[in-house]
Enzyme design. Structure first.
Site, PDB file in Angstrom:
ATOM      1  N   GLY A  15      -1.704  -5.500   9.851  1.00 61.80           N
ATOM      2  CA  GLY A  15      -1.699  -4.989   8.491  1.00 61.80           C
ATOM      3  C   GLY A  15      -1.852  -3.481   8.471  1.00 61.80           C
ATOM      4  O   GLY A  15      -1.496  -2.790   9.426  1.00 61.80           O
ATOM      5  N   CYS A  16      -2.381  -2.988   7.385  1.00 65.75           N
ATOM      6  CA  CYS A  16      -2.585  -1.553   7.238  1.00 65.75           C
ATOM      7  C   CYS A  16      -3.519  -1.029   8.315  1.00 65.75           C
ATOM      8  O   CYS A  16      -4.596  -1.583   8.538  1.00 65.75           O
ATOM      9  CB  CYS A  16      -3.169  -1.261   5.855  1.00 65.75           C
ATOM     10  SG  CYS A  16      -3.666   0.440   5.609  1.00 65.75           S
ATOM     11  N   PHE A  17      -3.130   0.068   8.960  1.00 70.00           N
ATOM     12  CA  PHE A  17      -3.974   0.579  10.038  1.00 70.00           C
ATOM     13  C   PHE A  17      -5.270   1.204   9.542  1.00 70.00           C
ATOM     14  O   PHE A  17      -6.203   1.399  10.307  1.00 70.00           O
ATOM     15  CB  PHE A  17      -3.233   1.551  10.953  1.00 70.00           C
ATOM     16  CG  PHE A  17      -2.344   2.583  10.296  1.00 70.00           C
ATOM     17  CD1 PHE A  17      -2.563   3.053   9.015  1.00 70.00           C
ATOM     18  CD2 PHE A  17      -1.245   3.074  10.999  1.00 70.00           C
ATOM     19  CE1 PHE A  17      -1.731   4.001   8.421  1.00 70.00           C
ATOM     20  CE2 PHE A  17      -0.400   4.026  10.426  1.00 70.00           C
ATOM     21  CZ  PHE A  17      -0.648   4.489   9.129  1.00 70.00           C
ATOM     22  N   TYR A  62      -7.606   0.514  -2.983  1.00 65.98           N
ATOM     23  CA  TYR A  62      -7.166  -0.269  -1.828  1.00 65.98           C
ATOM     24  C   TYR A  62      -8.299  -0.401  -0.810  1.00 65.98           C
ATOM     25  O   TYR A  62      -8.568  -1.505  -0.310  1.00 65.98           O
ATOM     26  CB  TYR A  62      -5.948   0.397  -1.181  1.00 65.98           C
ATOM     27  CG  TYR A  62      -5.383  -0.386  -0.020  1.00 65.98           C
ATOM     28  CD1 TYR A  62      -4.296  -1.228  -0.204  1.00 65.98           C
ATOM     29  CD2 TYR A  62      -5.942  -0.301   1.258  1.00 65.98           C
ATOM     30  CE1 TYR A  62      -3.777  -1.966   0.852  1.00 65.98           C
ATOM     31  CE2 TYR A  62      -5.433  -1.031   2.316  1.00 65.98           C
ATOM     32  CZ  TYR A  62      -4.350  -1.864   2.107  1.00 65.98           C
ATOM     33  OH  TYR A  62      -3.856  -2.593   3.157  1.00 65.98           O
ATOM     34  N   LYS A 113       0.809  -1.205   0.000  1.00 69.39           N
ATOM     35  CA  LYS A 113       0.000   0.000   0.000  1.00 69.39           C
ATOM     36  C   LYS A 113       0.841   1.253   0.000  1.00 69.39           C
ATOM     37  O   LYS A 113       0.344   2.343  -0.262  1.00 69.39           O
ATOM     38  CB  LYS A 113      -0.953   0.013   1.188  1.00 69.39           C
ATOM     39  CG  LYS A 113      -0.352   0.498   2.490  1.00 69.39           C
ATOM     40  CD  LYS A 113      -1.414   0.570   3.526  1.00 69.39           C
ATOM     41  CE  LYS A 113      -0.824   1.016   4.854  1.00 69.39           C
ATOM     42  NZ  LYS A 113      -0.376   2.400   4.830  1.00 69.39           N
TER      43      LYS A 113
END
Length: 255
Positions: free
Chosen positions: A70-72, A216, A4
């Protein structure tokens, strides 16, 4: 597949402001980076609640929890849509203050994990309830140092416990889920003491709500919110509690 950190939504949005004809270009770029279809998005898992939990009467109100997975953006979004959560802030935990910024953390060498500080009312939702949502819909606890498509130690699955009680409940829940074989693969989540939490940059806050057009977000985070609504209807709330709203309220109080 790129991580990302290569999400072009921010620079492309600035170009869109210069001409509507560039919207088609953005669509093509996003489609190439994160193709729609959901085939590679994480799948929510229906799991039992923790057999052991924290007693509301013994906890301060409000209380806090820090989770990473993972992505916050996605972790924050899920808990912003959870009843009983007062605030959910994206940030960094596990490293030093000097490297607690996105450019450093993205290297994967700072010790930080992209994390979310959750402030909640223990009389409305328990720590165990938060853990159940975290393990079920917020991320996949069986992926080591990644949450597809994001790879690196900064995307690791981790619980940063604030005290011995949180550690006990989390450890017991992991053993409970492992014994129940609710996942096909081994749970690889790390439990670490919370030494400090550093809020992420403002442009990372409320990202899923502010940018639903992002490829995303549509591919990896909106399905998590939908899964929360489906699997936890009593805990789900339609309108998220936003960091921006909290900041505005605080500013108003200080005037």
């Amino acid at each position: 597949m790129t991580s990302k950190s290569n999400d072009f939504s921010k620079p492309v949005r600035s170009l869109i402001n210069k001409g509507a004809d560039l919207m088609a270009t953005m669509a093509v770029v996003v489609a190439c980076l994160y193709p729609m279809g959901g085939a590679i998005a994480e799948t929510a898992v229906k799991i039992p609640p923790p057999a052991s939990d924290l007693v509301a009467q013994t906890r301060n109100a409000p209380d806090t929890a820090v989770f990473a997975g993972g992505c916050f953006w996605g972790i924050q979004a899920v808990f912003q849509h959870t009843k009983g959560v007062v605030n959910a802030v994206s940030g960094y935990a596990g490293g030093e203050k000097e490297t607690a910024d996105y450019s450093h953390v993205s290297s994967g060498y700072t010790g930080h994990a992209e994390s979310v500080l959750i402030t909640y009312d223990p009389k409305q939702i328990s720590y165990g309830n938060l853990l159940q949502i975290y393990f079920s819909v917020a991320h996949d606890p069986t992926q080591l140092n990644k949450q597809y498509p994001d790879v690196g130690t900064q995307y690791r699955s981790a619980i940063f416990y604030k005290d011995a009680d949180q550690r006990r409940v989390a450890e017991q829940y992991i053993r409970q889920l492992a014994a129940a074989h609710v996942y096909q693969n081994k749970i690889v989540i790390r439990l670490s003491p919370l030494t400090a939490f550093y809020a992420a940059e403002n442009y990372h806050q409320d990202y899923a709500t502010l940018h639903p057009e992002s490829g995303y977000i549509a591919q990896f985070d909106l399905p998590k919110i939908a899964a929360l609504k489906k699997l936890f209807p009593e805990q789900y709330r339609e309108s998220p509690v936003l960091v921006a709203s909290q900041q505005a309220a605080k500013a108003a109080e200080e005037k």
